[in-house]
Design an enzyme around this catalytic site. Structure first.
Site, PDB file in Angstrom:
ATOM      1  N   ASP A 107      29.996  32.696  50.054  1.00  0.00           N
ATOM      2  CA  ASP A 107      29.052  31.724  50.595  1.00  0.00           C
ATOM      3  C   ASP A 107      28.488  32.265  51.908  1.00  0.00           C
ATOM      4  O   ASP A 107      28.015  33.406  51.938  1.00  0.00           O
ATOM      5  CB  ASP A 107      29.759  30.372  50.734  1.00  0.00           C
ATOM      6  CG  ASP A 107      28.865  29.247  51.210  1.00  0.00           C
ATOM      7  OD1 ASP A 107      28.060  28.749  50.416  1.00  0.00           O
ATOM      8  OD2 ASP A 107      28.974  28.877  52.402  1.00  0.00           O
ATOM      9  N   HIS A 307      30.253  27.328  42.191  1.00  0.00           N
ATOM     10  CA  HIS A 307      30.058  27.972  43.491  1.00  0.00           C
ATOM     11  C   HIS A 307      31.345  28.477  44.132  1.00  0.00           C
ATOM     12  O   HIS A 307      31.336  29.509  44.797  1.00  0.00           O
ATOM     13  CB  HIS A 307      29.383  26.983  44.439  1.00  0.00           C
ATOM     14  CG  HIS A 307      29.090  27.566  45.789  1.00  0.00           C
ATOM     15  ND1 HIS A 307      28.179  28.579  45.978  1.00  0.00           N
ATOM     16  CD2 HIS A 307      29.611  27.287  47.024  1.00  0.00           C
ATOM     17  CE1 HIS A 307      28.139  28.896  47.268  1.00  0.00           C
ATOM     18  NE2 HIS A 307      28.981  28.125  47.917  1.00  0.00           N
TER      19      HIS A 307
END
Length: 329
Positions: A107, A307
């Site tokens: 991320d 994610h």
């Protein structure tokens, strides 16, 4: 086959860095692998990688990025610009008595890792990126781009995060509930369906959490005790230090002007999730890897993954990391 030494328990340490101090968790011996988390996470995001990397013969070190967890939280939003975070990472390597390291990020950590390799090639000899592909600095100011992503009565979540105090007012009264919803919204097994409102956008006058999945259902990778670990840190620190990363994007764009369009030449790895918006929206960045990551060793997009990839698919990610690390010169 060389037998690896027994894996010792993970050790928590504080080391001096430009931030003031950086908290890290270290496990194993061997070549240094520095692990960088994203938002809204902490070193704990790597809890399933530390022992695996240690067992494979590496000195695995996961840090709390400045503004998070037990690391320092300097005053002033400008203290969280990319150049400062890169120097924190280089200082961690020095504090551990090493001259170089492999850096791996997820991320926002992927973005920090890529820029660490770009700005400090003397320290970072290889770079692994999870979920967010490398896209060189360039184009218009980021805030202009994000403002243009909104449609009609909606606002892109990055723009929402950029206004000081606004997201804090939503999150901090119920940190645990907000984190549970945010994690679920971007996880493969709990994310909203294609016909549901997109949780990456906020209705004008609304809240981001209005589009989270129904409360009470955690993704399979996260249990109640693990959620408590994340929530406890943010309840103690607040969210401003973590959100400051979003509030420096235009500042980073200006700081990194000398590196406009620059590739990262070190050996690299990318692992993303097929159901992750970071992978699908940035498909052009992945296609550009032959130019932007000329040292790319392997790129993987995992079917059915969201994610939080190293937590959703730890065994697969661990295998890919170890195989890549073993092939490095």
């Amino acid at each position: 086959m060389t037998q690896q030494p027994p894996v010792t328990a993970a050790v928590h340490r504080l080391v001096p860095t430009p931030a003031g101090r950086t908290h890290l968790v270290e496990q194993g011996t061997g070549p240094l692998v520095l692990l960088l988390h994203g938002f809204p996470e902490s070193w704990y995001s790597w809890r399933r990688q530390l022992p695996a990397l240690a067992a494979a013969g590496y000195r695995a070190v996961a840090i709390d990025v400045r503004g998070y967890g037990r690391s320092s939280r300097p005053a002033g939003t400008e203290s969280y610009r990319m150049t400062e975070l890169v120097e924190d990472n280089a200082a961690v390597v020095r504090a551990l008595g090493e001259e170089s390291a492999v850096v791996v990020g997820h991320d926002w950590g992927a973005n920090i890792a890529a820029n660490s390799a770009l700005l400090r090639p003397d320290v970072f000899r290889a770079v692994g990126l999870l979920s967010v592909p490398y896209a060189p600095r360039g184009g218009p100011r980021p805030n202009e781009v994000f403002a243009g992503m909104a449609g009609g009565p909606e606002e892109f979540y990055v723009s929402y995060f950029q206004e000081p105090g606004r997201a804090e007012a939503e999150i901090e009264p119920d940190v645990r509930g907000w984190l549970a919803g945010f994690y679920a919204a971007l996880s493969a097994d709990t994310m909203p369906g294609p016909s549901d409102p997109d949780p990456h956008f906020v209705a004008h006058g609304g809240r981001l959490r209005d589009r989270f999945p129904s409360p009470g259902r955690l993704p399979a990778w996260l249990d109640e005790a693990e959620l408590d670990s994340y929530a406890g840190e943010f309840e103690r620190t607040g969210l401003s230090g973590a959100l400051a990363r979003y509030r420096n994007m235009d500042r980073d764009w200006a700081d990194l002007e000398p590196y406009d369009g620059a590739p990262v030449p070190q050996p690299s790895l990318f692992v993303g999730g097929a159901l992750d918006a970071s992978t699908t929206w940035l498909a052009d960045a992945i296609e550009a890897f032959p130019k932007t990551l000329p040292g790319l060793v392997a790129s993987h997009v995992l079917d059915g993954a969201g994610h939080w990839i190293q937590q959703e698919r730890p065994d697969e990610v661990n295998r890919l990391l170890v195989e890549w690390l073993a092939a490095l010169p």
